[in-house]
Design an enzyme around this catalytic site. Structure first.
Site, PDB file in Angstrom:
ATOM      1  CG  HIS A  78      -6.241   5.928   4.981  1.00  0.00           C
ATOM      2  ND1 HIS A  78      -5.447   5.419   3.993  1.00  0.00           N
ATOM      3  CD2 HIS A  78      -5.400   6.502   5.880  1.00  0.00           C
ATOM      4  CE1 HIS A  78      -4.185   5.680   4.268  1.00  0.00           C
ATOM      5  NE2 HIS A  78      -4.128   6.335   5.416  1.00  0.00           N
TER       6      HIS A  78
ATOM      7  CB  CYS B 158      -9.893   5.395   0.244  1.00  0.00           C
ATOM      8  SG  CYS B 158      -8.354   5.901   1.053  1.00  0.00           S
TER       9      CYS B 158
ATOM     10  CG  ASP C 227      -1.762   1.205   1.390  1.00  0.00           C
ATOM     11  OD1 ASP C 227      -2.457   1.541   0.428  1.00  0.00           O
ATOM     12  OD2 ASP C 227      -1.749   1.843   2.464  1.00  0.00           O
ATOM     13  CB  SER C 228       0.147   4.769  -0.737  1.00  0.00           C
ATOM     14  OG  SER C 228      -1.049   4.832   0.011  1.00  0.00           O
TER      15      SER C 228
ATOM     16  CB  CYS D   9      -3.057   0.862  -2.358  1.00  0.00           C
ATOM     17  SG  CYS D   9      -3.089   2.634  -2.642  1.00  0.00           S
TER      18      CYS D   9
ATOM     19  CD  GLU E  13      -2.050   8.414   7.420  1.00  0.00           C
ATOM     20  OE1 GLU E  13      -1.192   9.220   7.779  1.00  0.00           O
ATOM     21  OE2 GLU E  13      -1.949   7.693   6.416  1.00  0.00           O
TER      22      GLU E  13
HETATM   23  N1  DGL Z   1      -4.354   3.708   0.657  1.00  0.00           N
HETATM   24  C1  DGL Z   1      -4.789   4.649  -0.341  1.00  0.00           C
HETATM   25  C2  DGL Z   1      -6.029   4.090  -1.092  1.00  0.00           C
HETATM   26  O1  DGL Z   1      -6.590   3.072  -0.747  1.00  0.00           O
HETATM   27  C3  DGL Z   1      -5.088   6.023   0.222  1.00  0.00           C
HETATM   28  C4  DGL Z   1      -3.920   6.825   0.770  1.00  0.00           C
HETATM   29  C5  DGL Z   1      -3.112   7.618  -0.240  1.00  0.00           C
HETATM   30  O2  DGL Z   1      -3.588   8.654  -0.754  1.00  0.00           O
HETATM   31  O3  DGL Z   1      -1.988   7.207  -0.489  1.00  0.00           O
HETATM   32  O4  DGL Z   1      -6.424   4.682  -2.055  1.00  0.00           O
END
Ligand code: DGL
Length: 264
Positions: free
Chosen positions: A184, A182, A10-11, A73, A152
């Site tokens: 998050h 997303c 993931d990012s 992600c 976060e």
């Molecule tokens: N984890 C990313 C997603 O599911 C969101 C966070 C980011 O912008 O890197 O899209």
């Protein structure tokens, strides 16, 4: 082969919501999680740079001898899943196709909404995937970038979360299904549910992705038959708050399994 780890990336820390579901669904699997905390967020960046970063993450995990890759992600899955599949000798799944199927199976009135990062929403990938299954479904797509920092910060249940959810979502009154596109956003699920209405079904990518992973492992004869599963969590940066926030996303303490890595 079967007891090799599954690489999940993931990012940043958002993909831990997917790891949590994979660990529940496939408790015998070894997992290496990679989060690019040094360069998060990806969701406000352009296609080229997201692809470049995602390829670096892929190559790093392939060197760890993984048997399977999960792109946990939405942003990376939306922008460059096919590129990752092209360079990977092991099977790769993303979070969007499994979620799209779940959305189609869930809606009764054929009106749904998807929320995600700007990059995910601008890609129109959810509309494409949903319409490839059922072209009659009406899809409202909306970017909700502030939800990432709110989750976060551990403020997913706060008044700030409620006000932000009202700002983004309070006019969604014709849909019967809302997808949290997303990784998050599950941390704001209760607040979002109260804003859009308790009668609306809310889904996210974690459960359908874990289910799809199980199906793919079975089909490829890759299910781990051992019972000593372990998970390692690798991050490209270890800011002070990482332990607290990763506990929020994963629901358990991973302090002893966290390591900082250099991608090059
Ligand atoms: N984890 C990313 C997603 O599911 C969101 C966070 C980011 O912008 O890197 O899209």
């Amino acid at each position: 082969m079967k007891n090799k780890p599954i690489g999940v990336f993931d990012s940043g820390i958002g993909g831990l919501t997917v790891v949590k579901e994979i660990q529940n669904t496939l408790p015998n699997e070894n997992i290496i999680y990679l989060g690019d905390t040094a360069r998060v967020p990806y969701g406000s960046r352009g296609t080229e740079i997201i692809t470049e970063f995602a390829i670096e993450l892929t190559q790093f995990l392939l060197k760890k001898d993984v048997k399977f890759l999960v792109v946990a992600c939405n942003t990376i899955s939306a922008i460059c899943l096919e590129k990752i599949q092209e360079i990977s000798p092991v099977p790769v799944i993303g979070v969007i196709k499994p979620a799209a199927k779940q959305i189609v199976d869930t809606t009764k009135n054929q009106r749904i909404a998807v929320i995600g990062t700007r990059a995910t929403i601008d890609s129109s990938i959810y509309e494409k995937e949903i319409h490839s299954i059922n072209p009659k479904i009406e899809v409202i797509s909306r970017a909700c970038p502030l939800f990432v920092s709110i989750s976060e910060e551990g403020l997913g249940s706060s008044d700030i979360a409620r006000l932000t959810a009202e700002y983004y979502l309070k006019d969604l009154n014709t849909i019967d299904t809302l997808h949290l596109g997303c990784t998050h956003y599950p941390l704001l699920k209760e607040v979002i549910h109260n804003v859009v209405g308790r009668d609306i079904k809310i889904i996210d990518s974690a459960a359908p992705t874990a289910k799809e992973l199980k199906k793919c492992l079975e089909e490829n004869n890759l299910l781990n038959e051992g019972s000593q599963a372990s998970s390692t969590y690798l991050f490209t940066d270890l800011p002070n708050r990482l332990i607290t926030t990763s506990n929020l996303f994963l629901g358990k303490d991973i302090i002893n399994s966290i390591h900082k890595v250099n991608l090059s």
